[in-house]
Enzyme design. Structure first.
Site, short mmCIF file in Angstrom:
data_model
loop_
_atom_site.label_atom_id
_atom_site.label_comp_id
_atom_site.label_asym_id
_atom_site.label_seq_id
_atom_site.Cartn_x
_atom_site.Cartn_y
_atom_site.Cartn_z
N LYS A 133 0.81 -1.10 -0.16
CA LYS A 133 -0.02 -0.06 -0.03
C LYS A 133 0.96 1.21 0.00
O LYS A 133 1.94 1.19 0.70
CB LYS A 133 -0.85 -0.12 1.26
CG LYS A 133 -2.17 0.73 1.27
CD LYS A 133 -3.08 0.01 0.55
CE LYS A 133 -4.56 0.92 0.26
NZ LYS A 133 -5.58 0.00 -0.04
N ASP A 173 -7.06 4.26 -4.31
CA ASP A 173 -7.63 4.25 -3.00
C ASP A 173 -8.29 5.34 -2.83
O ASP A 173 -8.55 6.25 -3.67
CB ASP A 173 -6.59 3.74 -1.66
CG ASP A 173 -7.51 3.32 -0.79
OD1 ASP A 173 -7.77 2.09 -0.66
OD2 ASP A 173 -7.37 4.01 0.39
#
Ligand code: NDP
Ligand code: 2IT
Length: 455
Positions: A133, A173
């Protein structure tokens, strides 16, 4: 090894103490690790092949965490400085894979929690993807398209050397959607001089997959439908509260409407709207235009649909519903909100966001034995379809909308089956989706780590 419950608790506490010592200043990361440790360590103790190998201790340490400076020039000619990050958590079963978040709250704790959850989620999809991430504390709100482009280009001018189609494949995201992926892809292509599937969530004319924009929201609804089916029930006719009004919330709402449910709320960080008549297809199209093109606030909904109400600085969980779908951000559904949902008759919670329910809220849902799916199971459709985008890029081929949607449905069904296999109590019939998702996700990664030795 067979241990008594108090002996298992001592092992879990000992492990968590060590993780807390090392990461005491990272509350979100610790929260994510605690939830996994409490369900996975008892399983490790019962299964000799995993025992004594410190697998979970290895899994909580990122293989690599990169932090870098991002300089860019705003429309007034001012030089701005942001922080960029990429946490490469685990590559045992495939290249690092996971989204990029642009939000002022982004820091190492948030990104490590997201990367850690991503490892389990990606494992559950059945596709060969490790976990990672990244993102930045950059705030896209109020920025012009040119500022967004300059920031994305500056961000990629460092990130490009750490990623690649067989190394690490980022996606979107919070704050990173199709527009940002385009700018990021353009700079990567220029710097590496190659056209590859290094990012997912790409546009349809340059390597994207049909259904990827819809996949997280659709998948979260498919998962809710699977949970309801275990009770002989379905979404049809259900009243649903959704939080958020971004990518995940929009397509969760679309699928609920298609399946005959009634969506009564949407939200953003300034509050929520209640439309007791139901947000239908036409009203949802208004929301999509408002959020995706005009980049406005959800409160504007009530100016057009005057029967609806806006509640500033509140979350939707105070409204009565059958199904709750938190699709905004972490820890947006508190213990007291969980109590209110239960009191008002909610029987199913399918998390579209990552870790939206606090620890207290999860405990309350589980104690009440309602259907509760953690994000790493129920929102896995997004990254799963990213995996399908990678496959199509490798094949240099595109599947139809129906083909991708069918595969997405199959994957969500598989994840549900795995939650049953590892989370169902045979005596009571209760399915602990948290336990099931954590153990099933763990087993695949752990087996790969054992096979590859101590690296
Ligand atoms: P978007 O940026 O498209 O939308 C985010 C939404 O959440 C906006 O409505 C935003 O409101 C709201 N929000 C963000 N931060 C807060 C906050 N601190 N408090 C209240 N509301 C907030 O993001 P996505 O829809 O893509 O992501 C939503 C969630 O889903 C995240 O948890 C993400 O990690 C998760 N997720 C996303 C996937 C994807 O494919 N995109 C896949 C799997 C999970 P505002 O505009 O006011 O900030
Ligand atoms: O949290 C997530 O799973 C995502 N933001 C999607 C990641 C991806 O690589 O598609």
């Amino acid at each position: 090894m067979i241990l008594k419950p108090n002996e298992i608790k001592i092992k879990v506490d000992g492990f968590l103490d060590l993780v807390r010592q090392r990461n005491g200043h990272e509350p979100e990361f610790l929260q994510a690790v605690e939830e996994v440790a409490e369900t996975v360590i008892p399983y490790i103790i019962q299964n000799d092949i995993y025992h004594g190998k410190n697998i979970l201790l290895r899994m909580v340490e990122p293989e690599r965490a990169i932090m870098f400076r991002v300089n860019w020039v705003d429309d007034d000619g001012e030089i701005q400085v942001n922080r960029g990050y990429r946490v490469q958590m685990n590559s045992a079963i495939g290249p690092y894979k996971g989204g990029l978040r642009f939000h002022p709250s982004v820091n190492m704790s948030i990104l490590k929690f997201l990367a850690f959850e991503q490892v389990f989620k990606n494992s559950l999809t059945t596709l060969p993807m490790g976990g990672g991430k990244g993102g930045s504390d950059f705030d896209p709100k109020g920025k012009s398209d040119n500022e967004i482009m300059r920031f994305c280009h500056a961000f990629m001018s460092e990130l490009f050397r750490h990623i690649g189609p067989n190394t690490d494949v980022p996606a979107g995201d919070i704050g990173v959607g199709g527009r940002e992926i385009g700018f990021l892809f353009g700079m990567y292509k220029k710097l590496q001089n190659e056209f590859t599937g290094v990012l997912t969530g790409k546009g349809m004319t340059w390597g994207g997959s049909l259904i990827r924009p819809e996949a997280t929201g659709y998948g979260t609804v498919y998962f809710a439908e699977k949970m309801l089916q275990t009770k002989g029930d379905s979404i049809k006719g259900k009243t649903v509260c959704i939080s958020g009004s971004g990518n995940v919330a929009q397509y969760a709402a679309e699928k609920i409407i298609q399946l005959g449910g009634k969506v009564i709320t949407l939200s953003d960080s300034s509050g929520y709207i209640l439309d007791s008549d139901g947000i239908n297809k036409e009203k949802l199209a208004f929301v999509m235009d408002l959020k995706n093109n005009k980049r406005g606030r959800i409160s504007a909904y009530v100016d057009t649909y005057t029967n609806a109400q806006f509640f500033a600085n509140k979350t939707p969980w105070e409204q009565a519903c059958d199904v709750a779908m938190p699709c905004a951000t972490q820890n947006e559904l508190s213990g007291s909100a969980a109590e209110t949902l239960l009191k008002n008759g909610c029987t199913c919670v399918s998390e579209g966001a990552n870790m939206p329910s606090t620890k207290a809220a999860v405990a309350i849902f589980q104690k009440a034995r309602i259907l509760f799916a953690p994000g790493k199971a129920s929102n896995a459709g997004g990254v799963a379809t990213s995996g399908l985008e990678m496959t199509q890029n490798s094949l240099r081929y595109n599947w139809s909308r129906e083909e991708v949607d069918e595969k997405l449905k199959d994957i969500m069904g598989n994840i549900h089956d795995k939650c049953i296999a590892y989370g169902k109590d045979e005596k009571t019939g209760y399915i602990d989706y948290v336990k099931g998702a954590n153990i099933a996700g763990f087993v695949k990664v752990a087996d790969a780590m054992l096979a590859q030795g101590v690296v």
